[in-house]
Design a protein around this motif. Structure first.
Motif, mmCIF file in Angstrom:
data_model
loop_
_atom_site.group_PDB
_atom_site.id
_atom_site.type_symbol
_atom_site.label_atom_id
_atom_site.label_comp_id
_atom_site.label_asym_id
_atom_site.label_seq_id
_atom_site.Cartn_x
_atom_site.Cartn_y
_atom_site.Cartn_z
ATOM 1 N N ARG A 43 0.814 -1.214 0.000
ATOM 2 C CA ARG A 43 0.000 0.000 0.000
ATOM 3 C C ARG A 43 0.844 1.259 0.000
ATOM 4 O O ARG A 43 0.331 2.344 -0.254
ATOM 5 C CB ARG A 43 -0.928 0.034 1.219
ATOM 6 N N SER A 44 2.117 1.140 0.306
ATOM 7 C CA SER A 44 3.011 2.293 0.387
ATOM 8 C C SER A 44 4.154 2.144 -0.608
ATOM 9 O O SER A 44 4.460 1.044 -1.059
ATOM 10 C CB SER A 44 3.602 2.412 1.796
ATOM 11 N N THR A 45 4.808 3.259 -0.920
ATOM 12 C CA THR A 45 5.991 3.216 -1.768
ATOM 13 C C THR A 45 7.150 2.600 -0.988
ATOM 14 O O THR A 45 7.055 2.389 0.216
ATOM 15 C CB THR A 45 6.381 4.631 -2.221
ATOM 16 N N GLU A 46 8.217 2.309 -1.697
ATOM 17 C CA GLU A 46 9.442 1.772 -1.093
ATOM 18 C C GLU A 46 9.228 0.452 -0.353
ATOM 19 O O GLU A 46 9.896 0.175 0.639
ATOM 20 C CB GLU A 46 10.090 2.806 -0.157
ATOM 21 N N TYR A 47 8.265 -0.350 -0.801
ATOM 22 C CA TYR A 47 8.020 -1.689 -0.247
ATOM 23 C C TYR A 47 7.658 -1.675 1.234
ATOM 24 O O TYR A 47 8.029 -2.566 1.980
ATOM 25 C CB TYR A 47 9.233 -2.604 -0.485
ATOM 26 N N ARG A 48 6.913 -0.668 1.651
ATOM 27 C CA ARG A 48 6.429 -0.606 3.031
ATOM 28 C C ARG A 48 4.965 -1.017 3.034
ATOM 29 O O ARG A 48 4.267 -0.860 2.054
ATOM 30 C CB ARG A 48 6.578 0.823 3.589
ATOM 31 N N THR A 49 4.475 -1.527 4.109
ATOM 32 C CA THR A 49 3.080 -1.911 4.314
ATOM 33 C C THR A 49 2.611 -2.955 3.292
ATOM 34 O O THR A 49 1.756 -2.697 2.461
ATOM 35 C CB THR A 49 2.145 -0.672 4.277
ATOM 36 N N MET A 50 3.193 -4.134 3.377
ATOM 37 C CA MET A 50 2.748 -5.228 2.503
ATOM 38 C C MET A 50 1.316 -5.592 2.871
ATOM 39 O O MET A 50 1.008 -5.858 4.023
ATOM 40 C CB MET A 50 3.641 -6.463 2.639
ATOM 41 N N SER A 51 0.444 -5.603 1.869
ATOM 42 C CA SER A 51 -0.965 -5.899 2.110
ATOM 43 C C SER A 51 -1.412 -7.192 1.450
ATOM 44 O O SER A 51 -2.493 -7.693 1.742
ATOM 45 C CB SER A 51 -1.833 -4.758 1.579
ATOM 46 N N PHE A 52 -0.620 -7.714 0.548
ATOM 47 C CA PHE A 52 -1.017 -8.896 -0.209
ATOM 48 C C PHE A 52 0.219 -9.712 -0.532
ATOM 49 O O PHE A 52 1.254 -9.170 -0.928
ATOM 50 C CB PHE A 52 -1.698 -8.459 -1.514
ATOM 51 N N GLU A 53 0.084 -11.029 -0.369
ATOM 52 C CA GLU A 53 1.149 -11.962 -0.710
ATOM 53 C C GLU A 53 0.499 -13.237 -1.222
ATOM 54 O O GLU A 53 -0.409 -13.766 -0.587
ATOM 55 C CB GLU A 53 1.999 -12.242 0.534
ATOM 56 N N ALA A 54 0.927 -13.689 -2.392
ATOM 57 C CA ALA A 54 0.351 -14.910 -2.965
ATOM 58 C C ALA A 54 1.447 -15.743 -3.618
ATOM 59 O O ALA A 54 2.416 -15.202 -4.144
ATOM 60 C CB ALA A 54 -0.710 -14.561 -3.997
ATOM 61 N N SER A 55 1.254 -17.054 -3.589
ATOM 62 C CA SER A 55 2.208 -17.947 -4.238
ATOM 63 C C SER A 55 1.563 -18.712 -5.393
ATOM 64 O O SER A 55 2.254 -19.431 -6.101
ATOM 65 C CB SER A 55 2.795 -18.929 -3.223
ATOM 66 N N SER A 56 0.286 -18.517 -5.604
ATOM 67 C CA SER A 56 -0.421 -19.211 -6.682
ATOM 68 C C SER A 56 0.018 -18.685 -8.041
ATOM 69 O O SER A 56 0.152 -17.476 -8.243
ATOM 70 C CB SER A 56 -1.932 -19.024 -6.530
ATOM 71 N N THR A 57 0.211 -19.588 -8.987
ATOM 72 C CA THR A 57 0.591 -19.187 -10.344
ATOM 73 C C THR A 57 -0.589 -19.250 -11.304
ATOM 74 O O THR A 57 -0.406 -19.160 -12.511
ATOM 75 C CB THR A 57 1.729 -20.070 -10.876
#
Length: 135
Positions: A43-57
């Motif tokens: 949600r933020s610049t510079e890779y701050r505040t990760m809001s989503f992570e997925a491993s599905s292809t």
């Protein structure tokens, strides 16, 4: 002489222990803290505040569920460590979805311009799909 032998033994032991520790050291942190084999949206610049992570292809996800579309900030930075692309989609009508932007496999951005660029697809997209998946 005995002290030389003890000193040599201690030195050899320390070399083996230190070498083993270096061989087992963790690799350097990935861009933005995003692990290998993951797609990470922030949600933020510079890779701050990760809001989503997925491993599905091969799956689609509603960005609203993660606060990653208007009226929130959208996707301000991303890292795609998946072996496939990720595609952003918008709905043109109730049943028609249109691809509006792509994040290539291995791609990353520390600032998509989602907040500062009017009409940015990184702010207004509704879904993200990985690989060949479509909404």
């Amino acid at each position: 002489m005995r002290f030389k032998r003890i000193g040599a033994t201690i030195t050899a032991t320390l070399a083996v222990v230190t070498g083993g520790a270096l061989a087992n050291a963790a690799p350097a942190a990935a861009v933005g803290g995003c692990e290998s084999g993951k797609l990470c949206l922030y949600r933020s610049t510079e890779y701050r505040t990760m809001s989503f992570e997925a491993s599905s292809t091969g799956a689609c996800f509603w960005l609203e569920d993660y606060g990653l579309t208007a009226p929130w900030n959208g996707i301000n930075s991303y890292v795609n460590n998946l072996p496939v692309k990720a595609t952003l989609y918008n709905r043109g009508s109730a049943s028609m979805w249109y691809p509006v932007a792509t994040i290539r496999a291995g791609g990353f951005s520390s600032d998509t311009g989602a907040v500062t660029t009017d009409g940015s697809w990184f702010r207004y997209s509704e879904k993200i799909c990985t690989g060949t998946a479509q909404p």
